[in-house]
Design a protein around this motif. Structure first.
Motif: not given
Length: 105
Positions: A80-94, A96-105
Motif C-alpha cells: 500500500q503506497a498511498l491510501e487508495h493505491l497498491r503497487v508492485g515492482f517486477y522484472e520484464s523478460s529483458d 526492465a523494472v516495471i511498476e504495476f499500480m492498482e487503484f481502489d475503485t
C-alpha cells in the motif's frame, strides 16, 4: 494496462516531494510533470534494494496487479503506497523494472 509514468532515481531534493513510509522514499507527483517523470529519492535506511532502487522504472495502471504480473519475476511485493493505491515492482523478460499500480475503485 495503461502507461502511467517513468520513475527516475535521484539524490537531489525535488519540489513537492511526498514521503512513502513503506519504502522510505521521497517521490514527486508524476501527474504534475510535463513528461510524467516521477523522481525517487531513497532514505539511507530504505528497505528497498536491487534493481528497484538502482534502475529507472516504467509504470502502468492496471485493474489487477496479480493478473498483470503473472509469470514475471517479483522485485518488490505489492504494498500500500498511498491510501487508495497498491503497487508492485517486477522484472520484464529483458530486465526492465516495471511498476504495476492498482487503484481502489
Amino acid at each position: 494496462m495503461q502507461f502511467s509514468h517513468i520513475g527516475v532515481i535521484t539524490d537531489e531534493r525535488k519540489e513537492g516531494e511526498i514521503f512513502v513510509e513503506a519504502t522510505r522514499v521521497w517521490v514527486t507527483d508524476f501527474a504534475q510533470h510535463p513528461f510524467h517523470v516521477e523522481w525517487l529519492r531513497y532514505e539511507p535506511d530504505s528497505p528497498v534494494t536491487g534493481p528497484v532502487r538502482d534502475q529507472p522504472h516504467v509504470a502502468y495502471r492496471v485493474d489487477s496487479i496479480a493478473e498483470a504480473s503473472r509469470g514475471m519475476k517479483v522485485l518488490l511485493e505489492p504494498f500500500q503506497a498511498l491510501e487508495h493505491l497498491r503497487v508492485g515492482f517486477y522484472e520484464s523478460s529483458d530486465g526492465a523494472v516495471i511498476e504495476f499500480m492498482e487503484f481502489d475503485t
